[in-house]
Design a protein around this motif. Structure first.
Motif, PDB file in Angstrom:
ATOM      1  N   HIS A 215       0.830  -1.208   0.000  1.00 24.35           N
ATOM      2  CA  HIS A 215       0.000   0.000   0.000  1.00 24.35           C
ATOM      3  C   HIS A 215       0.859   1.251   0.000  1.00 24.35           C
ATOM      4  O   HIS A 215       0.429   2.303  -0.496  1.00 24.35           O
ATOM      5  CB  HIS A 215      -0.962  -0.008   1.195  1.00 24.35           C
ATOM      6  CG  HIS A 215      -0.324   0.174   2.533  1.00 24.35           C
ATOM      7  ND1 HIS A 215       0.195  -0.861   3.271  1.00 24.35           N
ATOM      8  CD2 HIS A 215      -0.128   1.285   3.285  1.00 24.35           C
ATOM      9  CE1 HIS A 215       0.682  -0.416   4.407  1.00 24.35           C
ATOM     10  NE2 HIS A 215       0.506   0.890   4.445  1.00 24.35           N
ATOM     11  N   GLU A 216       2.091   1.190   0.509  1.00 26.91           N
ATOM     12  CA  GLU A 216       2.987   2.341   0.450  1.00 26.91           C
ATOM     13  C   GLU A 216       3.504   2.542  -0.971  1.00 26.91           C
ATOM     14  O   GLU A 216       3.608   3.689  -1.456  1.00 26.91           O
ATOM     15  CB  GLU A 216       4.148   2.149   1.426  1.00 26.91           C
ATOM     16  CG  GLU A 216       3.720   2.162   2.879  1.00 26.91           C
ATOM     17  CD  GLU A 216       4.860   1.811   3.810  1.00 26.91           C
ATOM     18  OE1 GLU A 216       4.901   2.409   4.903  1.00 26.91           O
ATOM     19  OE2 GLU A 216       5.696   0.954   3.479  1.00 26.91           O
ATOM     20  N   LEU A 217       3.844   1.458  -1.639  1.00 26.23           N
ATOM     21  CA  LEU A 217       4.356   1.561  -2.998  1.00 26.23           C
ATOM     22  C   LEU A 217       3.301   2.092  -3.966  1.00 26.23           C
ATOM     23  O   LEU A 217       3.631   2.714  -4.971  1.00 26.23           O
ATOM     24  CB  LEU A 217       4.846   0.186  -3.482  1.00 26.23           C
ATOM     25  CG  LEU A 217       6.109  -0.326  -2.822  1.00 26.23           C
ATOM     26  CD1 LEU A 217       6.327  -1.786  -3.150  1.00 26.23           C
ATOM     27  CD2 LEU A 217       7.321   0.498  -3.254  1.00 26.23           C
ATOM     28  N   LEU A 218       2.030   1.839  -3.652  1.00 28.39           N
ATOM     29  CA  LEU A 218       0.956   2.284  -4.531  1.00 28.39           C
ATOM     30  C   LEU A 218       0.439   3.660  -4.178  1.00 28.39           C
ATOM     31  O   LEU A 218      -0.479   4.161  -4.815  1.00 28.39           O
ATOM     32  CB  LEU A 218      -0.203   1.274  -4.485  1.00 28.39           C
ATOM     33  CG  LEU A 218       0.127  -0.115  -5.042  1.00 28.39           C
ATOM     34  CD1 LEU A 218      -1.031  -1.071  -4.827  1.00 28.39           C
ATOM     35  CD2 LEU A 218       0.480  -0.034  -6.522  1.00 28.39           C
ATOM     36  N   MET A 219       1.035   4.289  -3.160  1.00 26.55           N
ATOM     37  CA  MET A 219       0.627   5.648  -2.824  1.00 26.55           C
ATOM     38  C   MET A 219       1.047   6.607  -3.930  1.00 26.55           C
ATOM     39  O   MET A 219       2.127   6.495  -4.497  1.00 26.55           O
ATOM     40  CB  MET A 219       1.282   6.099  -1.512  1.00 26.55           C
ATOM     41  CG  MET A 219       0.685   5.489  -0.266  1.00 26.55           C
ATOM     42  SD  MET A 219       1.524   6.063   1.217  1.00 26.55           S
ATOM     43  CE  MET A 219       0.564   5.281   2.495  1.00 26.55           C
ATOM     44  N   SER A 220       0.179   7.556  -4.209  1.00 29.95           N
ATOM     45  CA  SER A 220       0.504   8.550  -5.249  1.00 29.95           C
ATOM     46  C   SER A 220       1.404   9.622  -4.689  1.00 29.95           C
ATOM     47  O   SER A 220       1.504   9.801  -3.489  1.00 29.95           O
ATOM     48  CB  SER A 220      -0.779   9.172  -5.776  1.00 29.95           C
ATOM     49  OG  SER A 220      -1.521   9.760  -4.744  1.00 29.95           O
TER      50      SER A 220
END
Length: 220
Positions: A215-220
């Protein structure tokens, strides 16, 4: 992309969806429910007495809280002294489980933290001429560094203001990863990363993206 490529991509996405459904039982098991037992037609007919009796049965409790999913810099109002005066854009606010709500607000989202301040353009020009690309890279890295420092400050404040929030934030990362996987399993730019995360969970191995959560890697 050709039609064949599109079909292959869709097939991979459908496979990820099926695997996520199976993993859902791991992250969110249904209590006191036998998945093998099917109700007969006679059992499946409810009556007023059944409804009244079911109301007395203790059901799983999942606390929720109000969540503003777009607390961005554009939605925070401050006065000329920098004092907070209000937050706007509340029309899409929802109540969601604590594990999903206890995370960074939108203006602190970033996929990678930068703990060390980047070199200034002045230092860059000591070895080669300054270009627009040098300046743009510096500005991006400096913003990443500032957000990283603000994230540390935010967590420190939450530790003092609401320790329960921080405990949920630190202990429920896997659940937020699962939610992020569900939200992005049909995203053509992210499904391959989701696939790697699903594989790591299935094999009980380390997610091969450094120390970063999905979920951190997919944060914009």
């Amino acid at each position: 992309m050709s039609d064949t490529d599109h079909r292959q991509t869709i097939a991979k996405m459908l496979d990820i969806i099926n695997r996520l459904q199976n993993l859902g039982k791991k992250f969110f098991p249904t209590p006191d429910l036998d998945p093998e037992r099917r109700l007969s037609p006679e059992e499946d007919v409810s009556t007023d007495e059944d409804e009244e009796a079911s109301g007395n049965v203790e059901k799983p409790y999942e606390p929720t809280m109000l969540w503003h999913d777009n607390i961005s810099l554009d939605n925070i109002l401050v006065d000329e002294n920098g004092v907070l005066r209000g937050i706007i854009d509340w029309e899409c606010v929802v109540c969601i489980p604590l594990y999903e709500a206890c995370q960074f607000p939108a203006f602190l989202h970033q996929a990678r933290d930068r703990h060390v301040e980047p070199q200034t353009p002045y230092r860059v020009t000591r070895t080669r001429p300054l270009t627009s690309q040098d300046l743009q890279t510096y500005e991006i890295q400096l913003r990443q560094h500032h957000i990283t420092m603000l994230r540390h400050l935010f967590l420190a404040e939450m530790r003092d203001i609401c320790p329960e929030w921080l405990q949920i934030f630190q202990s429920r990362g896997d659940w937020r990863d699962y939610e992020a996987a569900v939200q992005n399993c049909d995203n053509e730019f992210a499904y391959e990363m989701v696939d790697r995360w699903v594989t790591s969970v299935e094999e009980q191995s380390v997610f091969d993206e450094g120390l970063w959560r999905l979920h951190e890697l997919l944060m914009s």
